[in-house]
Design a protein around this motif. Structure first.
Motif, mmCIF file in Angstrom:
data_model
loop_
_atom_site.group_PDB
_atom_site.id
_atom_site.type_symbol
_atom_site.label_atom_id
_atom_site.label_comp_id
_atom_site.label_asym_id
_atom_site.label_seq_id
_atom_site.Cartn_x
_atom_site.Cartn_y
_atom_site.Cartn_z
ATOM 1 N N THR A 75 6.420 -4.038 5.608
ATOM 2 C CA THR A 75 5.410 -4.197 4.568
ATOM 3 C C THR A 75 4.684 -2.878 4.375
ATOM 4 O OG1 THR A 75 3.428 -5.423 3.865
ATOM 5 C CG2 THR A 75 3.679 -5.021 6.230
ATOM 6 N N VAL A 76 4.195 -2.652 3.169
ATOM 7 C CA VAL A 76 3.495 -1.397 2.899
ATOM 8 C C VAL A 76 2.031 -1.476 3.286
ATOM 9 C CG1 VAL A 76 5.036 -0.723 1.030
ATOM 10 C CG2 VAL A 76 2.981 -2.047 0.511
ATOM 11 N N ILE A 77 1.504 -2.687 3.437
ATOM 12 C CA ILE A 77 0.084 -2.815 3.754
ATOM 13 C C ILE A 77 -0.198 -2.146 5.098
ATOM 14 C CG2 ILE A 77 -1.782 -4.434 4.234
ATOM 15 C CD1 ILE A 77 -0.944 -4.232 1.278
ATOM 16 N N GLY A 78 -1.165 -1.245 5.064
ATOM 17 C CA GLY A 78 -1.482 -0.473 6.264
ATOM 18 C C GLY A 78 -0.573 0.718 6.482
ATOM 19 N N HIS A 79 0.432 0.881 5.609
ATOM 20 C CA HIS A 79 1.392 1.987 5.758
ATOM 21 C C HIS A 79 1.621 2.691 4.420
ATOM 22 C CE1 HIS A 79 2.306 0.350 9.705
ATOM 23 N NE2 HIS A 79 2.440 -0.822 9.137
ATOM 24 N N VAL A 80 0.592 2.759 3.590
ATOM 25 C CA VAL A 80 0.784 3.410 2.290
ATOM 26 C C VAL A 80 0.909 4.923 2.491
ATOM 27 C CG1 VAL A 80 -0.425 1.590 1.010
ATOM 28 C CG2 VAL A 80 -1.697 3.585 1.821
ATOM 29 N N PRO A 81 1.605 5.600 1.575
ATOM 30 C CA PRO A 81 1.784 7.049 1.714
ATOM 31 C C PRO A 81 0.447 7.788 1.616
ATOM 32 C CG PRO A 81 3.113 6.151 -0.098
ATOM 33 C CD PRO A 81 2.255 5.055 0.403
ATOM 34 N N ASP A 82 0.361 8.916 2.278
ATOM 35 C CA ASP A 82 -0.806 9.793 2.159
ATOM 36 C C ASP A 82 -0.286 11.222 2.025
ATOM 37 O OD1 ASP A 82 -3.151 11.177 2.208
ATOM 38 O OD2 ASP A 82 -3.932 10.255 4.039
ATOM 39 N N THR A 83 -0.051 11.615 0.777
ATOM 40 C CA THR A 83 0.508 12.946 0.497
ATOM 41 C C THR A 83 -0.577 14.001 0.337
ATOM 42 O OG1 THR A 83 0.467 12.631 -1.911
ATOM 43 C CG2 THR A 83 2.439 11.850 -0.723
#
Length: 195
Positions: A75-83
């Motif tokens: 799942t992406v929740i809690g693991h979204v990209p941070d560029t």
């Protein structure tokens, strides 16, 4: 001479072990037969259990498929990209969704989206929540203002991905993702955040 004590008892799977076995059987069936042919009965037969055991865990076929997809794609929740930039985060998040569609297969993705009313409500909040997270990251970097972003704007990228996928019968192209990010979503975020 074999005694009765030499026979090994059949060990019943329970709890997380049974859940993992069910999800693996469901994944194999989805990949082999596709969404339309996917049935609770076939999963139960593959595992050697009853339909009731599955229905105690997942209320319907769509909920089981969703759990199966999450077990295999995360799942992406809690693991979204941070560029380091909002634009990069949005584009990377959209790319991540497109890659998940490719991973599970277009047939499964479209089938699941066709039964959204059967999926727990919190599951449909994943995409808006993920986009809210990238906006919160941008706010902490001073890229956008503090005004709230309307729910419809946060939900829009997911709706556009679904539309593109159903219309094209494929995961969204890079061009489609760029269009969603740069011509639609980001301008609306900047407009609303600055009000």
């Amino acid at each position: 001479m074999e005694t009765q004590h030499d026979a090994r008892p059949v060990r019943r799977r329970r709890g997380p072990e049974l859940d993992d076995t069910l999800l693996e059987a469901a994944w194999e069936q989805l990949q082999r037969d596709g969404y339309a042919a996917f049935t609770i009965d076939a999963v139960a037969r593959a595992v050697g259990t009853s339909r009731a055991v599955i229905y105690r865990r997942w209320p319907n076929r769509a909920a089981l498929v969703l759990a199966t997809v999450r077990a295999h794609t995360g799942t992406v929740i809690g693991h979204v990209p941070d560029t380091g930039r909002l634009e990069g985060d949005v584009r990377a998040l959209l790319q991540g969704f497109a890659e998940r569609i490719q991973q599970i297969g277009i047939d499964v993705a479209i089938g699941l989206f066709s039964e959204l009313e059967e999926i727990p409500e919190e599951a449909t909040d994943v995409v808006p929540a993920a986009f809210q997270q990238v906006i919160d990251q941008a706010r902490s970097r001073g890229e956008v203002g503090d005004a709230p972003i309307p729910d419809a704007v946060l939900a829009m990228p997911g709706m556009l991905i679904r539309y593109s996928m159903i219309a094209e019968r494929s995961a969204p192209s890079d061009q489609a993702l760029d269009h969603i990010a740069h011509q639609l979503f980001l301008p609306l975020v900047h407009y609303h955040a600055s009000l």
